[in-house]
Motif scaffolding. Structure first.
Motif, PDB file in Angstrom:
ATOM      1  N   ARG A  40       0.819  -1.218   0.000  1.00  0.00           N
ATOM      2  CA  ARG A  40       0.000   0.000   0.000  1.00  0.00           C
ATOM      3  C   ARG A  40       0.847   1.260   0.000  1.00  0.00           C
ATOM      4  O   ARG A  40       0.420   2.293  -0.512  1.00  0.00           O
ATOM      5  CB  ARG A  40      -0.926   0.047   1.227  1.00  0.00           C
ATOM      6  N   LEU A  41       2.042   1.198   0.620  1.00  0.00           N
ATOM      7  CA  LEU A  41       2.861   2.388   0.804  1.00  0.00           C
ATOM      8  C   LEU A  41       4.278   2.161   0.302  1.00  0.00           C
ATOM      9  O   LEU A  41       4.774   1.037   0.315  1.00  0.00           O
ATOM     10  CB  LEU A  41       2.905   2.759   2.299  1.00  0.00           C
ATOM     11  N   ARG A  42       4.884   3.273  -0.119  1.00  0.00           N
ATOM     12  CA  ARG A  42       6.298   3.262  -0.502  1.00  0.00           C
ATOM     13  C   ARG A  42       7.002   4.350   0.283  1.00  0.00           C
ATOM     14  O   ARG A  42       6.377   5.280   0.761  1.00  0.00           O
ATOM     15  CB  ARG A  42       6.466   3.501  -2.000  1.00  0.00           C
ATOM     16  N   ALA A  43       8.307   4.228   0.364  1.00  0.00           N
ATOM     17  CA  ALA A  43       9.095   5.164   1.169  1.00  0.00           C
ATOM     18  C   ALA A  43       9.742   6.228   0.294  1.00  0.00           C
ATOM     19  O   ALA A  43      10.256   5.928  -0.779  1.00  0.00           O
ATOM     20  CB  ALA A  43      10.162   4.397   1.928  1.00  0.00           C
ATOM     21  N   ALA A  44       9.728   7.454   0.780  1.00  0.00           N
ATOM     22  CA  ALA A  44      10.444   8.574   0.143  1.00  0.00           C
ATOM     23  C   ALA A  44      11.361   9.176   1.210  1.00  0.00           C
ATOM     24  O   ALA A  44      10.910   9.549   2.292  1.00  0.00           O
ATOM     25  CB  ALA A  44       9.460   9.609  -0.377  1.00  0.00           C
ATOM     26  N   LEU A  45      12.621   9.249   0.897  1.00  0.00           N
ATOM     27  CA  LEU A  45      13.616   9.692   1.873  1.00  0.00           C
ATOM     28  C   LEU A  45      13.367  11.132   2.315  1.00  0.00           C
ATOM     29  O   LEU A  45      13.193  12.025   1.490  1.00  0.00           O
ATOM     30  CB  LEU A  45      15.014   9.582   1.259  1.00  0.00           C
ATOM     31  N   LEU A  46      13.377  11.334   3.641  1.00  0.00           N
ATOM     32  CA  LEU A  46      13.268  12.683   4.216  1.00  0.00           C
ATOM     33  C   LEU A  46      14.603  13.140   4.798  1.00  0.00           C
ATOM     34  O   LEU A  46      15.039  14.261   4.562  1.00  0.00           O
ATOM     35  CB  LEU A  46      12.205  12.713   5.315  1.00  0.00           C
ATOM     36  N   SER A  47      15.240  12.279   5.601  1.00  0.00           N
ATOM     37  CA  SER A  47      16.488  12.676   6.256  1.00  0.00           C
ATOM     38  C   SER A  47      17.226  11.440   6.759  1.00  0.00           C
ATOM     39  O   SER A  47      16.647  10.362   6.871  1.00  0.00           O
ATOM     40  CB  SER A  47      16.199  13.611   7.438  1.00  0.00           C
ATOM     41  N   ILE A  48      18.488  11.664   7.072  1.00  0.00           N
ATOM     42  CA  ILE A  48      19.307  10.616   7.681  1.00  0.00           C
ATOM     43  C   ILE A  48      20.100  11.272   8.804  1.00  0.00           C
ATOM     44  O   ILE A  48      20.770  12.286   8.569  1.00  0.00           O
ATOM     45  CB  ILE A  48      20.272   9.976   6.663  1.00  0.00           C
ATOM     46  N   ASP A  49      20.025  10.709   9.998  1.00  0.00           N
ATOM     47  CA  ASP A  49      20.739  11.308  11.132  1.00  0.00           C
ATOM     48  C   ASP A  49      22.247  11.213  10.968  1.00  0.00           C
ATOM     49  O   ASP A  49      22.950  12.182  11.202  1.00  0.00           O
ATOM     50  CB  ASP A  49      20.324  10.649  12.450  1.00  0.00           C
TER      51      ASP A  49
ATOM     52  N   ALA B 129       1.292   6.740  -0.711  1.00  0.00           N
ATOM     53  CA  ALA B 129       0.453   5.713  -1.341  1.00  0.00           C
ATOM     54  C   ALA B 129       1.179   5.165  -2.570  1.00  0.00           C
ATOM     55  O   ALA B 129       1.548   5.918  -3.469  1.00  0.00           O
ATOM     56  CB  ALA B 129      -0.901   6.284  -1.719  1.00  0.00           C
ATOM     57  N   ALA B 130       1.402   3.874  -2.581  1.00  0.00           N
ATOM     58  CA  ALA B 130       2.186   3.246  -3.647  1.00  0.00           C
ATOM     59  C   ALA B 130       1.567   3.459  -5.015  1.00  0.00           C
ATOM     60  O   ALA B 130       2.287   3.645  -5.995  1.00  0.00           O
ATOM     61  CB  ALA B 130       2.349   1.758  -3.359  1.00  0.00           C
TER      62      ALA B 130
ATOM     63  N   PRO C 137       0.119  -0.717  -9.158  1.00  0.00           N
ATOM     64  CA  PRO C 137       0.183  -1.834  -8.197  1.00  0.00           C
ATOM     65  C   PRO C 137       0.687  -3.126  -8.849  1.00  0.00           C
ATOM     66  O   PRO C 137       1.420  -3.889  -8.221  1.00  0.00           O
ATOM     67  CB  PRO C 137      -1.266  -1.976  -7.716  1.00  0.00           C
ATOM     68  N   ASP C 138       0.331  -3.349 -10.095  1.00  0.00           N
ATOM     69  CA  ASP C 138       0.801  -4.554 -10.784  1.00  0.00           C
ATOM     70  C   ASP C 138       2.311  -4.530 -10.967  1.00  0.00           C
ATOM     71  O   ASP C 138       2.992  -5.545 -10.805  1.00  0.00           O
ATOM     72  CB  ASP C 138       0.118  -4.697 -12.148  1.00  0.00           C
ATOM     73  N   GLU C 139       2.850  -3.360 -11.310  1.00  0.00           N
ATOM     74  CA  GLU C 139       4.300  -3.251 -11.490  1.00  0.00           C
ATOM     75  C   GLU C 139       5.025  -3.430 -10.155  1.00  0.00           C
ATOM     76  O   GLU C 139       6.069  -4.087 -10.081  1.00  0.00           O
ATOM     77  CB  GLU C 139       4.657  -1.890 -12.107  1.00  0.00           C
ATOM     78  N   THR C 140       4.478  -2.862  -9.089  1.00  0.00           N
ATOM     79  CA  THR C 140       5.086  -3.037  -7.765  1.00  0.00           C
ATOM     80  C   THR C 140       5.080  -4.509  -7.381  1.00  0.00           C
ATOM     81  O   THR C 140       6.086  -5.030  -6.890  1.00  0.00           O
ATOM     82  CB  THR C 140       4.323  -2.203  -6.715  1.00  0.00           C
ATOM     83  N   GLU C 141       3.968  -5.182  -7.611  1.00  0.00           N
ATOM     84  CA  GLU C 141       3.877  -6.604  -7.282  1.00  0.00           C
ATOM     85  C   GLU C 141       4.873  -7.413  -8.120  1.00  0.00           C
ATOM     86  O   GLU C 141       5.544  -8.301  -7.608  1.00  0.00           O
ATOM     87  CB  GLU C 141       2.455  -7.104  -7.516  1.00  0.00           C
ATOM     88  N   ARG C 142       4.974  -7.068  -9.414  1.00  0.00           N
ATOM     89  CA  ARG C 142       5.910  -7.788 -10.279  1.00  0.00           C
ATOM     90  C   ARG C 142       7.350  -7.629  -9.788  1.00  0.00           C
ATOM     91  O   ARG C 142       8.099  -8.587  -9.686  1.00  0.00           O
ATOM     92  CB  ARG C 142       5.793  -7.281 -11.725  1.00  0.00           C
TER      93      ARG C 142
END
Length: 164
Positions: free
Chosen positions: A64-73, A126-127, A133-138
């Motif tokens: 359902r969700l994907r990550a987008a980088l915000l910061s790195i300590d 939201a992915a 969604p099909d490409e993410t699943e693949r």
């Protein structure tokens, strides 16, 4: 344009950890001569680790969700990555909610850590806004299709043939 730096997910436990790998090749075009021989730019080693973390988020949220980088300590870089090295990327979840994930991890070559990153904070998006969604699943099946996925602390295996 897609830019994938993960060849395979070797181990994945939803909401816990991921182990992935990147087999480098002299044929890839990102190598740079930085005065010590050909090296994989450090920011691409970090990107590889972040991509492994993205697949941990994708699996933990049932795509359902994907990550987008915000910061790195903090990021500590070690020895250079050379053509032919196999990067082992290990990430673990510090916290995860519907909006934010915080991960930490390492990249290593033959057991020697070449990068360590602490508190990688990601916005969760939201992915289906980023990819079909099909490409993410693949892609998920291609990278980790051989693995049973373990869910939460109960470690209940689903999809014994892989992620479906």
């Amino acid at each position: 344009m897609r830019f994938h730096l993960i060849d395979r997910v070797d181990e994945l436990e939803a909401n816990r950890h991921v182990v992935a790998r990147k087999v480098t090749s002299h044929r890839e075009d990102y190598w740079r001569e930085l005065g010590r021989g050909m090296e994989m730019p450090a920011h691409l080693v970090l990107e590889s680790l972040c991509q492994a973390g993205t697949w941990l988020v994708v699996t933990s949220t049932e795509r359902r969700l994907r990550a987008a980088l915000l910061s790195i300590d903090s990021v500590v870089f070690g020895d250079p990555v050379r053509p032919g090295d196999v990067l082992t990327l290990t990430g673990s979840v510090e916290t995860i909610s519907e909006e934010i994930a915080v991960l930490s991890g390492t990249a290593s070559v033959e057991g020697k850590i070449v990068l360590e990153a602490q508190s990688i904070m990601c916005a969760l998006i939201a992915a289906d806004q980023l990819d079909s969604p099909d490409e993410t699943e693949r892609m998920q099946h291609q990278l980790a299709g051989h693995l049973p996925v373990l869910r939460d602390a109960g470690k209940q295996a689903i999809g014994a043939g892989g992620v479906r």
